[in-house]
Design a protein around this motif. Structure first.
Motif, PDB file in Angstrom:
ATOM      1  N   GLU A   1     -19.709  12.685 -15.956  1.00  0.00           N
ATOM      2  CA  GLU A   1     -18.498  11.877 -16.080  1.00  0.00           C
ATOM      3  C   GLU A   1     -18.727  10.464 -15.553  1.00  0.00           C
ATOM      4  N   TRP A   2     -19.409  10.373 -14.418  1.00  0.00           N
ATOM      5  CA  TRP A   2     -19.690   9.050 -13.846  1.00  0.00           C
ATOM      6  C   TRP A   2     -20.573   8.238 -14.788  1.00  0.00           C
ATOM      7  N   GLU A   3     -21.596   8.870 -15.332  1.00  0.00           N
ATOM      8  CA  GLU A   3     -22.501   8.158 -16.235  1.00  0.00           C
ATOM      9  C   GLU A   3     -21.759   7.643 -17.471  1.00  0.00           C
ATOM     10  N   ARG A   4     -20.848   8.442 -18.010  1.00  0.00           N
ATOM     11  CA  ARG A   4     -20.051   7.978 -19.157  1.00  0.00           C
ATOM     12  C   ARG A   4     -19.120   6.832 -18.757  1.00  0.00           C
ATOM     13  N   ALA A   5     -18.591   6.876 -17.547  1.00  0.00           N
ATOM     14  CA  ALA A   5     -17.663   5.833 -17.091  1.00  0.00           C
ATOM     15  C   ALA A   5     -18.355   4.479 -16.931  1.00  0.00           C
ATOM     16  N   VAL A   6     -19.602   4.491 -16.466  1.00  0.00           N
ATOM     17  CA  VAL A   6     -20.291   3.213 -16.220  1.00  0.00           C
ATOM     18  C   VAL A   6     -21.186   2.793 -17.377  1.00  0.00           C
ATOM     19  N   ALA A   7     -21.293   3.630 -18.418  1.00  0.00           N
ATOM     20  CA  ALA A   7     -22.176   3.308 -19.545  1.00  0.00           C
ATOM     21  C   ALA A   7     -21.884   1.947 -20.168  1.00  0.00           C
ATOM     22  N   PRO A   8     -20.619   1.578 -20.413  1.00  0.00           N
ATOM     23  CA  PRO A   8     -20.378   0.264 -21.026  1.00  0.00           C
ATOM     24  C   PRO A   8     -20.908  -0.900 -20.169  1.00  0.00           C
TER      25      PRO A   8
END
Length: 77
Positions: free
Chosen positions: A48-55
């Motif tokens: 979830e964290w990785e998806r949140a900071v991906a942009p």
């Protein structure tokens, strides 16, 4: 917070001292200090964290707290 989390948090907040504008320094410092509690309180997963900071990561965004935020290591529960 564990000693590991406390050390990282302290290092990131200290690194923000180099931020010239006081408002971003205040906001990023608050975010950094509260992020571990939010992660624990919501059972945030690494995925979830990785998806949140991906942009931000994909845009090449960087800053004094890049490693602590983008490369966050969630502690085992």
């Amino acid at each position: 917070m564990t000693p590991f989390t406390t050390d990282i948090t302290r290092a990131v907040v200290t690194s923000l001292d180099r931020t010239a504008d006081p408002r971003p320094r205040e906001l990023l410092g608050a975010l950094t200090r509260h992020l571990p509690d939010v992660a624990r309180g919501t059972d945030l997963t690494t995925g979830e964290w990785e998806r949140a900071v991906a942009p931000a990561r994909e845009s090449g965004a960087a800053g004094p707290f890049r490693h602590a935020c983008f490369d966050l290591v969630l502690e085992p529960r």
